[in-house]
Design an enzyme around this catalytic site. Structure first.
Site, PDB file in Angstrom:
ATOM      1  CG  ASP A  53      -3.820  20.117   5.790  1.00  0.00           C
ATOM      2  OD1 ASP A  53      -4.224  19.557   5.160  1.00  0.00           O
ATOM      3  OD2 ASP A  53      -2.904  19.884   6.364  1.00  0.00           O
ATOM      4  CG  HIS A  54      -5.732  18.110   0.330  1.00  0.00           C
ATOM      5  ND1 HIS A  54      -5.135  16.671   0.521  1.00  0.00           N
ATOM      6  CD2 HIS A  54      -7.681  17.193   0.068  1.00  0.00           C
ATOM      7  CE1 HIS A  54      -6.557  15.632   0.901  1.00  0.00           C
ATOM      8  NE2 HIS A  54      -7.275  15.851   0.557  1.00  0.00           N
ATOM      9  CG  HIS A  69      -5.655  16.292   5.858  1.00  0.00           C
ATOM     10  ND1 HIS A  69      -4.437  16.954   5.404  1.00  0.00           N
ATOM     11  CD2 HIS A  69      -5.173  14.483   5.439  1.00  0.00           C
ATOM     12  CE1 HIS A  69      -4.306  16.295   4.499  1.00  0.00           C
ATOM     13  NE2 HIS A  69      -4.272  15.183   4.132  1.00  0.00           N
TER      14      HIS A  69
END
Ligand code: BG6
Length: 495
Positions: free
Chosen positions: A184-185, A247
């Site tokens: 999950d950047h 996010h």
């Protein structure tokens, strides 16, 4: 307790010619190399179906590094780094091609002393996750003997709870959980990591971090961009699956979780899971009145005309996919009680910004609060991007002979100084996967809890046709998002 990246390895990127590799992965690796963080024995093998050789592949990647890297491309550094990049042509859906890949990687081990360690990166469409993983297994490429094999998997992890459970089952039959790194950047962003330090490294903040002192918490991640060229993916995901499931809920978990017993991956994940489960449990029955969805119409962003979502290329003219979502959620635990967490995210909005606003309770309406109009509650703002920092606003006397009060701000700006150049999220995440540190990756239990909530929202939406489009570009979303807060006596803090 920073671990070093000291073990050599080959990072094999499935999707080696794709957009993510060009825009994020190779620039991130170049920056790590530039900072001297990659071990001597480190190679990247980009896997693709196109016919090219190592040299032409390197040339293409060089252009991308020039465009996307945070460090300016340095010719000498690139020369050394590019020798670590190799290209391997194959069809990832053809099982027989994996044997060749295996032999190729083994031959590189011999020449470059990479000791059989592998980091496989799935940067391909989710429909290929199963094929690639099963083939790695079938050809004995995922076995942990004296070396290590890890898998990095991009989002989306499933389309709903059922497909996510299936995917989890498939990949965990091949890789043990501790070798699976689900990206999950957002977790790689500097200020997300800073949330825990700010909360648990300061007596001042931690002591008022609860519903006795806080009125509500607002988490916004808005974008001015539309869907770019991702029509197929986006139209089947929408803002709910694309942003909220991962996010936004991860951000919420970091803001609202209890202090972990230690700062290791397991302790932090344990607390995030507890929070996500309580969010899911406490909101299932109240979704209808607490979630708003939206879709943009045509309009203008600044002076640029932009089409409505339904007129974007590749989007069906009757599409009911949401490009905006706002939610009012409760954690329903001892710390937070019924205090609302407001989340909103959307495309084609007024600003590109990700931020968390903590609105404190106002004082009783006596003294100054009685005398002066326009007194504001104290606000703490954690800015994630593009600006990084924390500010705190409070009321103070305006200098002068009159008794006037002004709202003033104390500000810590992390990326204001010119020398400061925060690492890109992918740099941190790739470095952590190479170090075998799972802290900034999402565990299966967190994904499961998030999908439970998202499935319920999706199911409810399926039962009713929305009245789309309902917001103009360059705005803060549909009016219903403002009403969502107004009915609890709140408002979004937009500026
Ligand atoms: C991705 C979503 O995960 O995050 C995109 O798929 C979105 O739709 C992007 O644009 C936003 O990321 P960032 O880092 O630009 O905020």
């Amino acid at each position: 307790m920073d671990r070093k990246i000291d073990s050599p390895c080959i990072m094999t990127i499935f999707g080696g010619t794709g957009d993510l590799t060009h825009r994020k992965l190779i620039p991130a690796l170049y920056n790590l190399f530039h900072e001297g963080m990659l071990p001597q024995g480190f190679l990247v093998v980009g896997v693709g179906r196109k016919d090219k050789n190592h040299e032409s592949y390197r040339e293409e990647l060089k252009a991308s590094v020039e465009k996307h890297s945070r460090f300016k491309l340095n010719k000498d550094v690139w020369e050394l780094f590019s020798q670590k990049i190799h290209y391997y042509r194959m069809e990832i859906t053809h099982s027989e091609d994996y044997d060749g890949l295996k032999s190729y990687l083994n031959s590189l081990d011999t020449s470059f002393s990479t000791e059989g360690n592998r980091l496989y990166y799935l940067s391909v469409a989710p429909s290929f996750f199963e094929t690639v993983t099963c083939n790695l297994h079938a050809f004995g490429m995922a076995e942990n003997n004296s070396s290590w094999q890890r898998l990095i998997i991009e989002k989306p992890f499933g389309h709903d709870l059922k497909t996510a459970q299936y995917l989890n089952k498939i990949i965990s039959e091949v890789f043990p959980q501790e070798n699976i790194f689900r990206i999950d950047h957002y977790l790689g962003k500097e200020m997300l990591q800073n949330i825990l330090v700010i909360r648990f490294g300061n007596a001042m903040f931690e002591s008022f971090w609860n519903s006795r002192y806080i009125e509500n918490i607002q988490i916004t991640s808005s974008e001015t961009l539309g869907i770019k060229n991702r029509a197929d993916y986006y139209d089947s995901s929408g803002a709910l699956r694309d942003m909220l499931q991962n996010h936004m809920l991860q951000l919420l978990a970091l803001v609202a979780m209890e202090p972990p017993a230690s700062i290791d991956a397991k302790s932090i994940r344990d607390e995030k899971i507890k929070l996500l489960r309580s969010i899911t449990r406490n909101n299932l029955g109240t979704i209808k009145e607490n979630i708003v969805r939206g879709q943009y119409s045509d309009g203008a962003i600044g002076s640029r005309e932009v089409p409505a979502y339904r007129n974007e290329s590749g989007i069906p003219r009757e599409s009911n996919t949401e490009t905006f979502i706002a939610a009012s959620l409760m954690a329903g635990n001892f710390r937070w009680g019924n205090m609302p967490f407001y989340l909103r995210t959307g495309k084609r909005m007024r600003q590109k910004i990700t931020k968390v606003i903590i609105e404190f309770k106002s004082l009783p309406e006596i003294l100054y609060f009685k005398e002066y109009k326009g007194m504001q509650p104290n606000l703490m703002e954690i800015r994630i991007q593009p600006s990084e920092g924390v500010s705190f606003s409070f009321n103070a006397k305006k200098p002068g002979t009159h008794n006037e009060i002004a709202n003033v701000k104390m500000d810590f700006c992390q990326n204001c100084s010119l020398e400061h150049n925060s690492p890109e999220a992918y740099e941190r995440l790739l470095a952590d996967a190479l170090k075998n540190d799972q802290t900034l990756f999402t565990s299966w239990d967190e994904i499961e809890a998030s999908w439970m909530l998202v499935d319920n929202i999706a199911q409810l939406w399926n039962e009713e046709k929305p009245d789309f489009p309902n917001y103009k570009p360059d705005t803060f979303g549909p009016p219903e998002a403002d009403e969502l807060l107004a009915k609890k006596g709140h408002k979004w803090w937009n500026e």
